[in-house]
Each structure stands twice: as structure tokens, then as C-alpha cells.
Motif scaffolding. Structure first.
Motif, PDB file in Angstrom:
ATOM      1  N   ASP A   1       0.795  -1.253  -0.186  1.00 43.25           N
ATOM      2  CA  ASP A   1       0.035   0.082  -0.028  1.00 43.25           C
ATOM      3  C   ASP A   1       0.914   1.390   0.068  1.00 43.25           C
ATOM      4  O   ASP A   1       0.500   2.366   0.443  1.00 43.25           O
ATOM      5  N   LEU A   2       1.997   1.034  -0.339  1.00 42.67           N
ATOM      6  CA  LEU A   2       3.248   2.187  -0.312  1.00 42.67           C
ATOM      7  C   LEU A   2       2.774   3.506  -1.049  1.00 42.67           C
ATOM      8  O   LEU A   2       2.761   4.596  -0.803  1.00 42.67           O
ATOM      9  N   LEU A   3       2.502   3.175  -2.394  1.00 38.06           N
ATOM     10  CA  LEU A   3       2.277   4.190  -3.342  1.00 38.06           C
ATOM     11  C   LEU A   3       0.814   5.018  -3.061  1.00 38.06           C
ATOM     12  O   LEU A   3       0.907   6.185  -3.032  1.00 38.06           O
ATOM     13  N   ASN A   4      -0.248   4.390  -2.560  1.00 38.19           N
ATOM     14  CA  ASN A   4      -1.238   4.919  -2.227  1.00 38.19           C
ATOM     15  C   ASN A   4      -0.911   5.797  -0.851  1.00 38.19           C
ATOM     16  O   ASN A   4      -1.505   6.988  -1.043  1.00 38.19           O
TER      17      ASN A   4
ATOM     18  N   ILE B   1       0.000  11.520   1.186  1.00 35.73           N
ATOM     19  CA  ILE B   1       0.743  12.232   2.034  1.00 35.73           C
ATOM     20  C   ILE B   1       1.168  13.557   1.129  1.00 35.73           C
ATOM     21  O   ILE B   1       1.043  14.733   1.573  1.00 35.73           O
ATOM     22  N   VAL B   2       1.381  13.391  -0.311  1.00 39.33           N
ATOM     23  CA  VAL B   2       1.475  14.397  -0.999  1.00 39.33           C
ATOM     24  C   VAL B   2       0.483  15.316  -1.123  1.00 39.33           C
ATOM     25  O   VAL B   2       0.507  16.626  -1.360  1.00 39.33           O
ATOM     26  N   ALA B   3      -0.883  14.538  -1.254  1.00 31.73           N
ATOM     27  CA  ALA B   3      -2.059  15.311  -1.459  1.00 31.73           C
ATOM     28  C   ALA B   3      -2.213  16.191  -0.309  1.00 31.73           C
ATOM     29  O   ALA B   3      -2.759  17.454  -0.353  1.00 31.73           O
ATOM     30  N   GLU B   4      -1.839  15.585   0.953  1.00 27.98           N
ATOM     31  CA  GLU B   4      -2.100  16.325   2.210  1.00 27.98           C
ATOM     32  C   GLU B   4      -1.443  17.612   2.309  1.00 27.98           C
ATOM     33  O   GLU B   4      -1.583  18.811   2.687  1.00 27.98           O
ATOM     34  N   LEU B   5      -0.018  17.441   1.795  1.00 30.96           N
ATOM     35  CA  LEU B   5       0.913  18.482   1.672  1.00 30.96           C
ATOM     36  C   LEU B   5       0.691  19.372   0.910  1.00 30.96           C
ATOM     37  O   LEU B   5       0.777  20.685   1.152  1.00 30.96           O
TER      38      LEU B   5
END
Length: 880
Positions: A726-729, A734-738
Motif C-alpha cells: 500500500d506504499l504508493l497509495n 501524503i503528497v495530497a495532504e501536503l
């Protein structure tokens, strides 16, 4: 006479001689194959020399070609006249001991008068003074009137170069008419005017000139003919210039369109258009054949042509890259005969674009400096540019010496070339010495020079062998023996240890005698002798001892896997990228391989994937690897790849991997591609202009790489508190949150900026009717926020001049803005901020209404910002 296009004439010629039993061969590459006497192919017969001399057997006794050619001795004349060009095509029909004068002359006349339908009364023939046989054939067998045959001397109608095959010539001329003549009553064939144009040269190679100057008759005479395609096209199309020929004129028209000029109205413009047209044709064909711009050899010829064309583009007012656009026109006009132009066009375009961009970086600065030199020379009355200054332009700014000489010549000056050449030679010597110091120069100081013979290498077939110690050295001193703990160099009469060469590292292992054991740390080569660098582990080793050599088997196997991978990678690159790919260097050890190759742009992810998949496909096919010795000519006729820079003996070692890869190589290889296990490309990077590098691993090292990657994935998953699957998801989340957080921060900054405007307006000062607003904002405010604050201030105060600053670490960011009303009253944002930035140890600038800058002395920000009003006043007074 038909008005035939250049492409039509080429096809008619080749088809005609095919009908006469000739084998049509494609043009040979412009880069000579197995001929070190030529830089570039410069004549139709040049690639066929081995067939004429008997070194190689021709594929047929009758051959016809249209050969690409480059000649550059008169490069300065290109553009100045309508005749000179560096690129041309040479039509030819050849006989290797088959037909001779009778057929050659009959077919020449038939093609000229029946196929091309040239008027017979316009054709003249020249023969060598003593060649009555040729004259008889022309008159009594071909039917040419005696009064149209001209006898010329050895300088005009006899072909020879030193000793060897030679013979008389017979040439065909076309009479353009009196209007093209010089008006002299003596005007005839051989005159320098434009009336009589030689278009076909038939060489009858019937003699072998020996060292005594005797012309001995050949048992099997040959025929070598040459007809310039551009020249015959001029005749057929009724033009006086090669630049008026249909296919060439299309290139010239495209250049004129880009420059926004017309051909035929201004001599200077016409000269530049001719230079560009000729040079881009040469550039496209040379690049298609694998030549890359460089500072030496054929690469320098290419660079010189390309840069000369680019400079003439600037003279026409073209201030953008344009040569790659003309390259497309060249390819379109010639690709029916030369399909490689279309197949490799993406590569050709990238080479030209890259070189043109590199030249753009140097041309403007170089011309500026040259203009300064010429102004100084005018004032001092000097006519010769100091060679030291010319060298500085070349060495420091990359400005070609040929271009310096050309520009100086156009302005009535010359260059002190002797001093330039001396300085260049001095630099080359220093460079050579420096390279020597870097490349284990100690081995060049051969302390084993008196040791007779060379070391015999037994290590291809076995890793263990016996030999005798011929010499021992400790450091730079020869000794008779060495004992435990000492580091020494041993020379053996034969060895199973591979000595470093061809990019493959030297072997390691053990050398044993009855009285000693030595650990071999490395193996090098000097003057044919293998130098075994060792540490004596125990006992005493002496000169004359009989020893056993034991190569480290596991290490050798790893090296062999990586070396074989290099061959597979080169073959795969040529299949994926094109045949222009050639080896530019390699390095192979037990851990990885490195392969440098000619290519002018980074590989895409898809191309890297294709290369990797193709290599692994060949590994899985388990192709037997054949290694055998062969003579050079036979090996190269098999298609064996060789390094241009490498010198080979009469016998070479060929490494063949099925039909996929055949190379000349003296290195060690696996017996079957399957033994590589797997190959993985680790990286693809640039090394220098036109040279890329691939690094990779094979066998167990691929497994180690996979382990490292797997551990990295596990470690990252642990830090992000998720499963590897599930690493990619998780990472995307995290990128979206940032991203959302960044938007929120930017929104808060914007609100803060709007709220702080009223506070900032308290620092307003009136300078000559301009409302000056200065403010040192909080630390770490980004440029976008600063601009937004500045815009808000301008909206509130119509005649505002704004300067804002914000410290970021060890630097300070600055922006300046001026409203239209403020600009009308002498305010200039770009000029003011530039001066402020200098005081802060930085730089910047911009337009009168908006500018930005940076400084390296944030501690002085408060002091400098107090000077804004004074700086503005100064500029207002200057602009009154």
C-alpha cells in the motif's frame, strides 16, 4: 534535352548501369571504413580502393554507385562563388578487371545522348595526348567527330598518385554556348571560363607505376568513372549555379524564408544563404553517418561547418536556432536515395539543436570581444591580431580560430597564426603530461625495458598455469629477490592473469613457488610485459623461480559477465536508438560495468526499458559466445564493430554472440550469454557533448541491488506506517495532504498580506510627486506574497513606488514596483532595485514597472532600505 530533377538523374544513372550488368551498391558512409589515410570520403572511388588494389575481393566485377562526398580544402570559398560546395554526390560506374575502354566510352555516350538526351553537337571529348586507342574508339566506334576531340597533357588527362595503379583519362564536356564564354578567340575545352563544363571523367587504369617511374601494363586493367551529380543537374536544368539545382534551391529558399530575405538581390545576403545551404547539407549527411561535433578530426570539420552556418544566420538577422529546421528540408529532399536520413532524423535534429545551442552561448560574446580588438587595432593602425588574444578567444570563450580568421579577414585584418599554433601546441603538451600523471605514469617509466620478450597470456582458456619469474622490482628499483611483507612487481614469461586493458580491470589472485606465496593485488601491462603487483605473504621469491599462477575464479567470472554485458548493451542500443551509436569508452570490474556511447540526447524511460529488456532477452536465449582470431579484413567484412581510435594488428580477436553482436575485443567473456543471469541498468547520464553513459550490473550483483531496493521499500513503509503493497497509495495521500496544507498556508499568507498593507502605508514619503513606500517584511516571505502586497499598495496609491524586502536565511529577497504615474515622474523599478541589490552584495533588475533582486548581506538591509528615496531622487534628476 529534358529538364530532369537531381533525384531523377541519380536514379536514371544507376538504373542504366544496372541494365549493363552492374551491381548497384548503396553509398558507403562518409566515415572511411578501414582507411586511416582519409578523414572523410572525398571521391566516388575512395571506398572502393581495396577492390582496385586487390586487397579485397569486390562483390561483383561491375559496380555502380552514387557516393556521398565531403571536401573542405576550399571552405572559405564556399558562398563566395556559385560553384564551391563541401558536400556533393558522385555518380560512378566501375570495372574490376572486367570491361575496359570500349564499353566505358560507348556507355558514357549512350547515357549522355540517349538517356539524358543531351544534344550531340554540344558534347566535346578530351583524351590524353598519347592515348590514341581512346581517340580511335571515340571516333570510329562511338561516332564522335574528330574535330570535337581535344588532346590534353598529363596534368589534365592522366590520373596517378605516386606509385601504383594509374592511367589516362577521357573527359566529357558540355558546351553551354558563346554567351558563357570569355570572348577569347582561343576559348576552347580546357579554358577557365564557364562555357565548356566538364561533367564526366573516365579513368582507364591500365598501368602500374613502379618506384623507378616505369609504367608497367596491368594484366587486368580497371575502369573508374566519376560524374558530379550536382554538376550534371546544373546542365540538365540550365542553371549556372549548384545552388539553383531543384533540391538544393529548396533548402536555400527555406533559409531565405526563415531570414525574411530574398535571394539574388544583394551579394552579401546571397553569400550567407549559400554558406548556410551548403553547410547544412554537409552537416545532415555527416551526422547521419555517426560524426559528432568535437574539437578534433572529422568532428571538428562538422563543428566548423555547423558554426559557420549559424554565424551566417546571425549575419542575416536570424536570432533563434534555425538550422534544425533546414535539416528537415535536406532530409525530405534526399531520403528516397538515403533512407537513413529519415530513419535517424530525430537523432540528427537533436545533434544539430544541441550544437547550435552551445554555439549560441559563445558567438555573441566572442564577436563582441573581436569587435573590441578590431576597434583597438584601428586606433593603433595595427593589421595583425595578436595570436595570444586569438588563443584566449579559443581557449577561454570557445570561439573557433577559423571563425576568428574569417571575421578578421572580412574586416581587412589578419591573425598571428604562428603564435596561436605555438600556444595551442603548448597547451596540448601540458594536457598530455597531465593525463600521463593521472594515468599511473609510473608504469610508463619502464624499469623493465631490458627484459627481453613479451609476456604470453594463457588466461583465456585456463585460470591456473606455470611460468618463470623474469624480473622483480621494489618501487622503482630492480631487485633479485623479495621477502615476506614486501610489496613488489613481478614480470613473468607467461601468465593466466589478465592485464588491465580495453576497459577491463586486471586480475587478482595468488602466485606460488616452492619457497613463497604472493597475493596479486592488480595486473597491468607495459610494452608487452605483464606487471603483477603483489604482496609477498610468506617466504622469499627470486628472479628465475618457477611459479604457479592462480587467478581469483569468482572475481574473473564476475568481470566476464560484466564485459559480455557491455557487448550486449552496445548491440541493443544500436537496435533501439540507431546505427549511429558507437562505443566511446568502457570500464568493467567485478561489481559493475560502465559503457560510454555516442548519442546526443538523454534516453527516455521507454528507451532504457527497451534496451534492458532486449539484453535480458538475449541472456535468456543462452546464445553461445564464440571467441576466435581472424585477419582484420575478414573480421570487419563480418560486420565486427571496432573502435575508431584503436589500432589493430593484422590478426584480431573476434567476440561473436550469435547474429546479435560481433566485435573486435581482446577481453574475457562468458562462454554463453545465459551465464550473465540477469542484467540491470542502474543509470543513464551525460558525459560530454554527444556522449552518454550507461552503468549497470549483472549476475549476483543484480540480486544484491534487488535486496537493497527491497530493504529500502520496507524501511520507507515502516516510517510511513503502512504495508509495502500500500506504499504508493500512502505516498500519494501524503503528497495530497501536503499540497492542501501548502494551499492553506498560501491563503493565510495572502490574507496576512492584505491585512498588513494599511500598516505598511504608514511608511510613505513623497519624492518629487511620487509616493515612496518601503518596508522590511517578516522573515521568510516568498516572492509571490511580496508581489501581492506590492500590487495591493499600487491599487491603493495611484502614484506609488514600492520597495519591499524579506530576509531568508543568509540572503534577502527584494521586489520593486512602480505605477504608471510614478514612471511618468522618473521612477524606474528595475534601475533602482539593481542599485539596492549591489549595495547588498547581490544583483537583479527588471522593467520600469516591476523588478526583483536578491542580496547576500541581509545584515545591511535596514541601512540600505533607508537609501531608497535618495536613489530614486538621483534617477528622477537624471531623467529630467
Amino acid at each position: 534535352m529534358q529538364k530532369l530533377g537531381l533525384n531523377e538523374i541519380r536514379e536514371k544513372f544507376l538504373s542504366f548501369f544496372e541494365s549493363k550488368g552492374h551491381l548497384r551498391l548503396p553509398s558507403f558512409p562518409l566515415v572511411p571504413q578501414n582507411d586511416s589515410s582519409l578523414l572523410l570520403i572525398n571521391a566516388g572511388m575512395a571506398p572502393l580502393k581495396p577492390y582496385f588494389t586487390g586487397k579485397e575481393v569486390p562483390p561483383a566485377k561491375r559496380v555502380t554507385t552514387c557516393q556521398k562526398c565531403i571536401r573542405t580544402p576550399d571552405i572559405e570559398q564556399v558562398g563566395q562563388t556559385a560553384r564551391h560546395g563541401t558536400f556533393f554526390e558522385m555518380l560512378g560506374n566501375f570495372s574490376f578487371g572486367d570491361y575496359f575502354k570500349m564499353d566505358a566510352t560507348k556507355w558514357a555516350w549512350e547515357f549522355a545522348t540517349e538517356v539524358l538526351e543531351m544534344p550531340k553537337d554540344r558534347i566535346w571529348v578530351s583524351v590524353y595526348n598519347d592515348d590514341y586507342e581512346a581517340a580511335d574508339i571515340w571516333t570510329n566506334h562511338v561516332g564522335v567527330s574528330k574535330d570535337r576531340i581535344v588532346y590534353l597533357g598529363k596534368d589534365d588527362n592522366f590520373w596517378e598518385i605516386g606509385t601504383g595503379p594509374c592511367g589516362p583519362c577521357s573527359e566529357l564536356y558540355y558546351d553551354r554556348g558563346e554567351e558563357y564564354g570569355c570572348g577569347s578567340p582561343d576559348c576552347a575545352v580546357g579554358c577557365d571560363c564557364d562555357r565548356f563544363v566538364e561533367f564526366w571523367n573516365l579513368v582507364f587504369t591500365q598501368f602500374d607505376k613502379d618506384e623507378n617511374g616505369t609504367y608497367n601494363k596491368l594484366d587486368h586493367p580497371n575502369i573508374d568513372t566519376g560524374m558530379g551529380l550536382e554538376r550534371i543537374a546544373c546542365i540538365m536544368q540550365g542553371t549556372t549555379s549548384i545552388f539553383e539545382v531543384d533540391t538544393i534551391r529548396k533548402v536555400l529558399n527555406a533559409a531565405a524564408e526563415i531570414a525574411g530575405v530574398k535571394y539574388g538581390e544583394d551579394n552579401q545576403i546571397d553569400t550567407s544563404l549559400r554558406v548556410i545551404t551548403d553547410h547544412i547539407r554537409s552537416t545532415v549527411f555527416m551526422t547521419a553517418d555517426g560524426v559528432l561535433p568535437s574539437n578534433e578530426g572529422r568532428g571538428y570539420v562538422l563543428r566548423r561547418l555547423l558554426r559557420r552556418a549559424a554565424r551566417h544566420g546571425k549575419m542575416l538577422g536570424i536570432n533563434e536556432m534555425f538550422l534544425y529546421k533546414l535539416a528537415r528540408v535536406v532530409a525530405d529532399e534526399s531520403m528516397t536515395a538515403y533512407p537513413e536520413l529519415d530513419q535517424n532524423f530525430a537523432y540528427i535534429e537533436s545533434v544539430i539543436k544541441s550544437e547550435e545551442a552551445r554555439f549560441d552561448e559563445t558567438i555573441d560574446q566572442g564577436i563582441l570581444i573581436l569587435n573590441q580588438y578590431m576597434e583597438e587595432m584601428k586606433q593603433s593602425g595595427t593589421k595583425e591580431l595578436d595570436g595570444e588574444k586569438a588563443f584566449k578567444l579559443y581557449d577561454t570563450y570557445g570561439f573557433p580560430i577559423d571563425l576568428t580568421k574569417e571575421i578578421m579577414g572580412e574586416n581587412g585584418f589578419v591573425v598571428a597564426t604562428k603564435l596561436f599554433d605555438d600556444l595551442l601546441n603548448e597547451q596540448r603538451i601540458k594536457s598530455k603530461v597531465a593525463r600521463g600523471n593521472m594515468d599511473d605514469a609510473a608504469w610508463e617509466n619502464d624499469i623493465f625495458i631490458d627484459v627481453e620478450g613479451s609476456t604470453v597470456f594463457d588466461g583465456y582458456a585456463k585460470l591456473k598455469g606455470t611460468s618463470n619469474v623474469l624480473a622483480i622490482a621494489k618501487g622503482s628499483e630492480r631487485v633479485e629477490e623479495a621477502e615476506a611483507g614486501e610489496e613488489v612487481t613481478l614480470v613473468l614469461d607467461r601468465s593466466t592473469f589478465y592485464a588491465e586493458s580495453g576497459g577491463q580491470v586486471g586480475d587478482t589472485g595468488i602466485i606460488e613457488s616452492d619457497d613463497a606465496s604472493l597475493k596479486v593485488i592488480d595486473t597491468k601491462k607495459s610494452n608487452g610485459k605483464f606487471l603483477h603487483i603483489c604482496k609477498v605473504e610468506n617466504g622469499v621469491v627470486k628472479v628465475g623461480d618457477k611459479v604457479t599462477t592462480l587467478v581469483d575464479k569468482e572475481r574473473r567470472q564476475s568481470i566476464k559477465r560484466n564485459h559480455s554485458a557491455v557487448h550486449l548493451v552496445q548491440a541493443a542500443l544500436r537496435e533501439v536508438l540507431g546505427k549511429h551509436v558507437a562505443q566511446a569508452g568502457s570500464y568493467v570490474d567485478e561489481y559493475r560495468f560502465r559503457f560510454d556511447f555516442s548519442h546526443y540526447q538523454p534516453l527516455t524511460e521507454d528507451e532504457i526499458l527497451k534496451v534492458g529488456m532486449l539484453v535480458n532477452k538475449k541472456i535468456m536465449e543462452a546464445i553461445p559466445v564464440e571467441c576466435f582470431e581472424e585477419d582484420v579484413a575478414t573480421a570487419k567484412s563480418m560486420g565486427a564493430m571496432a573502435l575508431f581510435s584503436e589500432k589493430y594488428g593484422s590478426r584480431v580477436r573476434v567476440v561473436k554472440m550469435g547474429d546479435f553482436s560481433t566485435e573486435l575485443c581482446g577481453g574475457c567473456h562468458v562462454e554463453n550469454t545465459g551465464k550473465l543471469g540477469l542484467m540491470k541498468i542502474l543509470s543513464e547520464t551525460g558525459v560530454s557533448a554527444g556522449v552518454r553513459r550507461i552503468e549497470g550490473v549483472t549476475g549476483y550483483n543484480v540480486i544484491l541491488q534487488m535486496r537493497e531496493k527491497s530493504k529500502l521499500i520496507d524501511d520507507v513503509s515502516s516510517v510511513l506506517k503502512t504495508n509495502p503493497s500500500d506504499l504508493l497509495n500512502r505516498a500519494e495521500g501524503i503528497v495530497a495532504e501536503l499540497k492542501d496544507a501548502r494551499h492553506e498556508i498560501d491563503s493565510l499568507k495572502s490574507k496576512l498580506a492584505k491585512n498588513s498593507v494599511d500598516d505598511i502605508l504608514g511608511n510613505t514619503e513623497d519624492i518629487g510627486g511620487v509616493k515612496v513606500v518601503t518596508k522590511i517584511l517578516d522573515d521568510n516571505i516568498d516572492m509571490n506574497t511580496m508581489r501581492e502586497i506590492g500590487d495591493n499598495i499600487k491599487n491603493k496609491i495611484p502614484n506609488a513606488f514600492v520597495v519591499l524586502a524579506s530576509k531568508i536565511g543568509e540572503k534577502v529577497n527584494l521586489i520593486s514596483m512602480a505605477s504608471k504615474e510614478a514612471i511618468d515622474k522618473g521612477a524606474n523599478a528595475g534601475a533602482v532595485i539593481s542599485e539596492i541589490a549591489k549595495q547588498l552584495g547581490g544583483g537583479g533588475g527588471g522593467k520600469p514597472d516591476s523588478a526583483q533582486a536578491g542580496g547576500k548581506k541581509p545584515e545591511k538591509t535596514e541601512e540600505v532600505m533607508k537609501n531608497v528615496s535618495d536613489i530614486l531622487k538621483k534617477h528622477q534628476e537624471k531623467n529630467k
